[in-house]
Design a protein around this motif. Structure first.
Motif, PDB file in Angstrom:
ATOM      1  N   MET A   1     -10.700  21.865 -50.867  1.00 24.26           N
ATOM      2  CA  MET A   1     -10.482  20.693 -51.730  1.00 24.26           C
ATOM      3  C   MET A   1      -9.870  21.155 -53.055  1.00 24.26           C
ATOM      4  SD  MET A   1     -13.255  17.832 -52.839  1.00 24.26           S
ATOM      5  CE  MET A   1     -14.110  18.651 -54.173  1.00 24.26           C
ATOM      6  N   SER A   2      -8.898  20.400 -53.563  1.00 25.03           N
ATOM      7  CA  SER A   2      -8.340  20.670 -54.882  1.00 25.03           C
ATOM      8  C   SER A   2      -8.291  19.328 -55.599  1.00 25.03           C
ATOM      9  CB  SER A   2      -6.949  21.262 -54.754  1.00 25.03           C
ATOM     10  OG  SER A   2      -6.376  21.392 -56.019  1.00 25.03           O
ATOM     11  N   GLN A   3      -9.290  19.072 -56.437  1.00 22.81           N
ATOM     12  CA  GLN A   3      -9.431  17.721 -56.976  1.00 22.81           C
ATOM     13  C   GLN A   3      -8.335  17.386 -57.966  1.00 22.81           C
ATOM     14  OE1 GLN A   3     -13.225  16.325 -58.122  1.00 22.81           O
ATOM     15  NE2 GLN A   3     -13.786  16.270 -55.992  1.00 22.81           N
ATOM     16  N   LEU A   4      -8.068  16.087 -58.108  1.00 21.32           N
ATOM     17  CA  LEU A   4      -7.171  15.600 -59.149  1.00 21.32           C
ATOM     18  C   LEU A   4      -7.819  15.914 -60.495  1.00 21.32           C
ATOM     19  CD1 LEU A   4      -6.110  11.958 -58.237  1.00 21.32           C
ATOM     20  CD2 LEU A   4      -4.681  13.980 -58.224  1.00 21.32           C
ATOM     21  N   THR A   5      -6.997  16.239 -61.491  1.00 21.58           N
ATOM     22  CA  THR A   5      -7.546  16.454 -62.820  1.00 21.58           C
ATOM     23  C   THR A   5      -7.462  15.126 -63.566  1.00 21.58           C
ATOM     24  OG1 THR A   5      -6.510  18.594 -62.664  1.00 21.58           O
ATOM     25  CG2 THR A   5      -7.387  17.991 -64.810  1.00 21.58           C
ATOM     26  N   PHE A   6      -8.618  14.643 -64.024  1.00 16.59           N
ATOM     27  CA  PHE A   6      -8.626  13.360 -64.728  1.00 16.59           C
ATOM     28  C   PHE A   6      -8.427  13.625 -66.223  1.00 16.59           C
ATOM     29  CE2 PHE A   6     -10.731  12.073 -60.752  1.00 16.59           C
ATOM     30  CZ  PHE A   6      -9.886  11.034 -60.415  1.00 16.59           C
ATOM     31  N   CYS A 164      -2.681  16.991 -46.816  1.00 17.56           N
ATOM     32  CA  CYS A 164      -2.734  17.628 -48.136  1.00 17.56           C
ATOM     33  C   CYS A 164      -3.416  16.683 -49.139  1.00 17.56           C
ATOM     34  CB  CYS A 164      -1.302  17.980 -48.556  1.00 17.56           C
ATOM     35  SG  CYS A 164      -1.114  18.547 -50.242  1.00 17.56           S
ATOM     36  N   TRP A 165      -3.026  15.417 -49.128  1.00 12.16           N
ATOM     37  CA  TRP A 165      -3.600  14.414 -50.046  1.00 12.16           C
ATOM     38  C   TRP A 165      -5.104  14.250 -49.829  1.00 12.16           C
ATOM     39  CZ3 TRP A 165      -3.427  12.267 -54.453  1.00 12.16           C
ATOM     40  CH2 TRP A 165      -3.980  11.006 -54.707  1.00 12.16           C
ATOM     41  N   ASP A 166      -5.543  14.310 -48.558  1.00 13.41           N
ATOM     42  CA  ASP A 166      -6.984  14.225 -48.262  1.00 13.41           C
ATOM     43  C   ASP A 166      -7.768  15.268 -49.062  1.00 13.41           C
ATOM     44  OD1 ASP A 166      -6.929  12.121 -46.517  1.00 13.41           O
ATOM     45  OD2 ASP A 166      -7.188  13.318 -44.689  1.00 13.41           O
ATOM     46  N   GLY A 167      -7.094  16.393 -49.348  1.00 10.68           N
ATOM     47  CA  GLY A 167      -7.769  17.486 -50.052  1.00 10.68           C
ATOM     48  C   GLY A 167      -8.134  17.165 -51.485  1.00 10.68           C
TER      49      GLY A 167
END
Ligand SMILES: C[S@@+](CC[C@H](N)C(=O)[O-])C[C@H]1O[C@@H](n2cnc3c(N)ncnc32)[C@H](O)[C@@H]1O
Length: 262
Positions: A1-6, A164-167
Motif C-alpha cells: 500500500m502507498s497511501q495518498l498524502t493528504f 495500482c490505484w487500489d494500493g
C-alpha cells in the motif's frame, strides 16, 4: 500500500472534486440519512475539507456541537478555515483508530470515505461505538472499487492501472465486509444504500473527471512500486482522451452508505 498524502495540494484538489455535482448530491443523501437535529452533538471522523461538517454544524445550530477530527494537519487547517464562522463547530487532529474523546459523548457520528484508509478497521469501529451514546447513530460511507465500470479500449491495461490505484487504500473493498464488521462491533445496521458516481458521458467538472486526474497522477508517481510501466499510464490517459473526443466515455462506481445504531 502507498497511501495518498493528504497535504495542502491534496486538500485543494479534494475540495474541487467535492464541489462537483455528484459529490454535492452524496452529501445531501448523507444528511438525509443521518437526519441531524438541532441541539445534537455530532462527530465527523476524517473531516477532510469540512464541507459535510459545515452542513451538519448549521443543522445542529448554536445549541448543538459539531466536532471534526482528522489525522492530516492540512485537512484540519482546511476544515478550520471552513468552519470558522460557526462557534458550535471545532476541529481537532486525531486518529480514527484511537479517538481521544470521552465515552458516550455523541448523539451521532459520520465517517465518509475514511474507513477504507484505516488499517485496523475493527479497532476503529470499537472506538466509534465507544464514543456514541446508547441509541446513537453512525453513518459510514465508503467506495467498493470492485463496483467500477470504466470503459477503455484496452481493458487489461485499465485493470493494471486500477490495481495500482487500489494500493492507495487499506481496503478498496471495505463495503462488502462492513455489515458484519459493524455487527461484531455491537452496532445494529438499520439501512444500506448505494450512492452512485455515474458519468455516462464526459463532463470535466464531475467526480469521474476529478478521479481521472487523481488516478493518473497517482499511477505515474507510483507505477514502478506496482510493476506498472509509466509509459502505460500515459497510453491509458491518451486512450481516455481519445474516447472523450469520440463521445464514448463511460464511468460508474458505487459508494455504499451504512446507517447503524449503537
Ligand atoms: C477521502 S477524504 C474524505 C474527507 C471527508 N470525510 C469527505 O467525505 O468529504 C479522507 C479523509 O480521511 C482522513 N483520514 C484518513 N485516515 C485517517 C485516520 N486513520 N484517522 C483520521 N482521519 C483519517 C484523511 O486525512 C482525509 O481527510
Amino acid at each position: 500500500m502507498s497511501q495518498l498524502t493528504f497535504d495542502e495540494a491534496a486538500a485543494r484538489s479534494l475540495e474541487a472534486i467535492y464541489l462537483s455535482p455528484d459529490v454535492v448530491a452524496q452529501r445531501a443523501r448523507v444528511i438525509d440519512l443521518l437526519a441531524p437535529r438541532a441541539g445534537e452533538q455530532i462527530l465527523d471522523i476524517g473531516v477532510g475539507p469540512g464541507l459535510l461538517a459545515h452542513d451538519i454544524a448549521r443543522l445542529v445550530g448554536p445549541a448543538g456541537r459539531m466536532v471534526g477530527l482528522d489525522n492530516a494537519p492540512a485537512m484540519v487547517a482546511a476544515a478550520e478555515r471552513r468552519l470558522a464562522d460557526l462557534p458550535q463547530a471545532s476541529v481537532r487532529q486525531g486518529d480514527a483508530g484511537g479517538l481521544d474523546l470521552p465515552d458516550e459523548a455523541f448523539d451521532a457520528a459520520v465517517a465518509t470515505q475514511v474507513y477504507e484508509y484505516v488499517p485496523d478497521i475493527k479497532q476503529a469501529l470499537v472506538e466509534l461505538h465507544r464514543v456514541l451514546r446508547p441509541g446513537g447513530r453512525a453513518l459510514i460511507l465508503d467506495t467498493d472499487w470492485r463496483s467500477l465500470v470504466w470503459h477503455a479500449s484496452d481493458p487489461a491495461r485499465m485493470d493494471r492501472v486500477l490495481a495500482c490505484w487500489d494500493g492507495h487504500l487499506a481496503d478498496p473493498h471495505l463495503p462488502a465486509k462492513l455489515g458484519p464488521l459493524l455487527r461484531q462491533a455491537g452496532f445494529e445496521v438499520r439501512r444500506v444504500e448505494i450512492v452512485p458516481m455515474l458519468s455516462p458521458r464526459w463532463q470535466s467538472v464531475s467526480y469521474a473527471g476529478g478521479m481521472m486526474r487523481t488516478i493518473h497522477d497517482y499511477a505515474r508517481t507510483n507505477a514502478d512500486r506496482f510493476g506498472l510501466d509509466a509509459d502505460e499510464v500515459v497510453a491509458w490517459r491518451r486512450d481516455q482522451d481519445e474516447l472523450i473526443a469520440r463521445d464514448e466515455f463511460f464511468f460508474s462506481v458505487n459508494r455504499y452508505a451504512f446507517l447503524a445504531t449503537r
